[in-house]
Design a protein around this motif. Sequence first.
Motif, PDB file in Angstrom:
ATOM      1  N   GLY A   1     -95.356  65.383   0.847  1.00 25.20           N
ATOM      2  CA  GLY A   1     -96.464  65.873   1.646  1.00 25.20           C
ATOM      3  C   GLY A   1     -95.840  66.818   2.656  1.00 25.20           C
ATOM      4  N   GLU A   2     -96.669  67.521   3.411  1.00 24.90           N
ATOM      5  CA  GLU A   2     -96.108  68.457   4.379  1.00 24.90           C
ATOM      6  C   GLU A   2     -95.626  67.708   5.615  1.00 24.90           C
ATOM      7  N   ARG A   3     -94.408  68.001   6.040  1.00 24.96           N
ATOM      8  CA  ARG A   3     -93.838  67.445   7.270  1.00 24.96           C
ATOM      9  C   ARG A   3     -93.678  68.593   8.244  1.00 24.96           C
ATOM     10  N   ARG A   4     -94.219  68.453   9.449  1.00 22.20           N
ATOM     11  CA  ARG A   4     -94.228  69.542  10.429  1.00 22.20           C
ATOM     12  C   ARG A   4     -93.260  69.300  11.582  1.00 22.20           C
ATOM     13  N   ASN A   5     -92.960  70.389  12.298  1.00 21.52           N
ATOM     14  CA  ASN A   5     -92.104  70.360  13.486  1.00 21.52           C
ATOM     15  C   ASN A   5     -90.739  69.744  13.210  1.00 21.52           C
ATOM     16  N   LEU A   6     -90.132  70.114  12.104  1.00 20.93           N
ATOM     17  CA  LEU A   6     -88.820  69.582  11.767  1.00 20.93           C
ATOM     18  C   LEU A   6     -87.732  70.388  12.475  1.00 20.93           C
ATOM     19  N   PRO A   7     -86.765  69.715  13.093  1.00 17.30           N
ATOM     20  CA  PRO A   7     -85.647  70.443  13.690  1.00 17.30           C
ATOM     21  C   PRO A   7     -84.753  71.000  12.590  1.00 17.30           C
ATOM     22  N   VAL A   8     -84.094  72.121  12.888  1.00 13.94           N
ATOM     23  CA  VAL A   8     -83.229  72.793  11.919  1.00 13.94           C
ATOM     24  C   VAL A   8     -81.780  72.647  12.376  1.00 13.94           C
ATOM     25  N   LEU A   9     -80.912  72.156  11.490  1.00 12.04           N
ATOM     26  CA  LEU A   9     -79.485  72.028  11.771  1.00 12.04           C
ATOM     27  C   LEU A   9     -78.746  73.256  11.262  1.00 12.04           C
ATOM     28  N   SER A  10     -77.770  73.704  12.028  1.00 11.32           N
ATOM     29  CA  SER A  10     -76.915  74.823  11.625  1.00 11.32           C
ATOM     30  C   SER A  10     -75.484  74.473  12.016  1.00 11.32           C
ATOM     31  N   PRO A  11     -74.489  75.031  11.307  1.00  6.60           N
ATOM     32  CA  PRO A  11     -73.104  74.822  11.736  1.00  6.60           C
ATOM     33  C   PRO A  11     -72.902  75.366  13.147  1.00  6.60           C
ATOM     34  N   GLY A  12     -71.938  74.820  13.875  1.00  4.07           N
ATOM     35  CA  GLY A  12     -71.659  75.259  15.241  1.00  4.07           C
ATOM     36  C   GLY A  12     -71.431  76.757  15.328  1.00  4.07           C
ATOM     37  N   GLY A  13     -72.070  77.403  16.296  1.00  2.00           N
ATOM     38  CA  GLY A  13     -71.902  78.830  16.500  1.00  2.00           C
ATOM     39  C   GLY A  13     -72.753  79.691  15.586  1.00  2.00           C
ATOM     40  N   TYR A  14     -73.554  79.085  14.748  1.00  2.00           N
ATOM     41  CA  TYR A  14     -74.347  79.809  13.764  1.00  2.00           C
ATOM     42  C   TYR A  14     -75.793  79.389  13.953  1.00  2.00           C
ATOM     43  N   CYS A  15     -76.720  80.329  14.009  1.00  2.00           N
ATOM     44  CA  CYS A  15     -78.144  80.013  14.147  1.00  2.00           C
ATOM     45  C   CYS A  15     -78.881  80.490  12.909  1.00  2.00           C
TER      46      CYS A  15
ATOM     47  N   GLU B   1     -88.833  79.232   0.986  1.00  2.28           N
ATOM     48  CA  GLU B   1     -87.433  78.935   0.675  1.00  2.28           C
ATOM     49  C   GLU B   1     -87.272  77.443   0.369  1.00  2.28           C
ATOM     50  N   THR B   2     -86.447  77.123  -0.607  1.00  2.00           N
ATOM     51  CA  THR B   2     -86.119  75.736  -0.902  1.00  2.00           C
ATOM     52  C   THR B   2     -85.019  75.306   0.059  1.00  2.00           C
ATOM     53  N   VAL B   3     -85.219  74.154   0.733  1.00  2.00           N
ATOM     54  CA  VAL B   3     -84.253  73.686   1.732  1.00  2.00           C
ATOM     55  C   VAL B   3     -83.892  72.223   1.475  1.00  2.00           C
ATOM     56  N   LEU B   4     -82.737  71.839   1.994  1.00  2.00           N
ATOM     57  CA  LEU B   4     -82.300  70.449   1.971  1.00  2.00           C
ATOM     58  C   LEU B   4     -82.800  69.779   3.233  1.00  2.00           C
ATOM     59  N   VAL B   5     -83.429  68.617   3.093  1.00  2.00           N
ATOM     60  CA  VAL B   5     -83.924  67.861   4.239  1.00  2.00           C
ATOM     61  C   VAL B   5     -83.177  66.539   4.284  1.00  2.00           C
ATOM     62  N   LEU B   6     -82.465  66.313   5.399  1.00  2.00           N
ATOM     63  CA  LEU B   6     -81.723  65.064   5.599  1.00  2.00           C
ATOM     64  C   LEU B   6     -82.616  64.061   6.293  1.00  2.00           C
ATOM     65  N   LYS B   7     -82.435  62.791   5.928  1.00  2.00           N
ATOM     66  CA  LYS B   7     -83.216  61.714   6.544  1.00  2.00           C
ATOM     67  C   LYS B   7     -82.272  60.861   7.369  1.00  2.00           C
ATOM     68  N   SER B   8     -82.668  60.594   8.623  1.00  2.00           N
ATOM     69  CA  SER B   8     -81.866  59.729   9.474  1.00  2.00           C
ATOM     70  C   SER B   8     -82.780  58.707  10.136  1.00  2.00           C
ATOM     71  N   GLY B   9     -82.205  57.820  10.918  1.00  2.00           N
ATOM     72  CA  GLY B   9     -82.976  56.744  11.527  1.00  2.00           C
ATOM     73  C   GLY B   9     -82.913  55.518  10.639  1.00  2.00           C
ATOM     74  N   ALA B  10     -83.304  54.394  11.157  1.00  2.00           N
ATOM     75  CA  ALA B  10     -83.209  53.119  10.443  1.00  2.00           C
ATOM     76  C   ALA B  10     -83.958  53.134   9.107  1.00  2.00           C
TER      77      ALA B  10
ATOM     78  N   GLY C   1     -85.177  56.137   7.705  1.00  2.00           N
ATOM     79  CA  GLY C   1     -85.265  57.507   7.220  1.00  2.00           C
ATOM     80  C   GLY C   1     -86.445  58.255   7.786  1.00  2.00           C
ATOM     81  N   GLU C   2     -86.920  57.824   8.968  1.00  2.98           N
ATOM     82  CA  GLU C   2     -88.126  58.426   9.541  1.00  2.98           C
ATOM     83  C   GLU C   2     -87.859  59.743  10.261  1.00  2.98           C
ATOM     84  N   GLU C   3     -86.606  60.020  10.604  1.00  2.49           N
ATOM     85  CA  GLU C   3     -86.273  61.280  11.263  1.00  2.49           C
ATOM     86  C   GLU C   3     -85.787  62.270  10.216  1.00  2.49           C
ATOM     87  N   LEU C   4     -86.440  63.423  10.155  1.00  3.82           N
ATOM     88  CA  LEU C   4     -86.102  64.430   9.149  1.00  3.82           C
ATOM     89  C   LEU C   4     -85.491  65.655   9.813  1.00  3.82           C
TER      90      LEU C   4
END
Length: 132
Positions: A35-49, A56-65, A67-70
């Motif tokens: 389903g659509e997930r909104r307001n997701l933070p974007v991770l980038s390597p240090g010094g790179y934005c 675009e197809t993207v990788l979404v990591l799941k964190s939290g106990a 997997g609720e944080e994307l």
Amino acid sequence: MWLSSQSRKTQRSDQGAETGVVTLEGEETAVYLTGERRNLPVLSPGGYCWRPAGGETVLVLKSGADGEELWVAGVPGDGTDLAPGEVRIQSRQAAVFLGNDGSIDLRGTVKINGVPMEELFEPKVKEEGGLG
């Protein structure tokens, strides 16, 4: 109560990551997974934005106990033109290639402090009949 906890268990994904498609680009990035997930933070390597583009197809990591944080973490790379150890940073119409031979190849309009390079440096004109 038992039914609602069973429903939550079956909805939980054991995958730590999955791919999705960006449906909303910009500061409030949204990605379609199951389903659509909104307001997701974007991770980038240090010094790179980086901001992913719509479609675009993207990788979404799941964190939290559970997997609720994307987090949007990256895109599949096409490094078919790169040798091991080489680097390419690219957008839609510009790229920087760092070669193993020490070369730096810039693609697109090159600017220095916002000024096109052509305006900063005049091409050398060869003089006919001269030595130098």
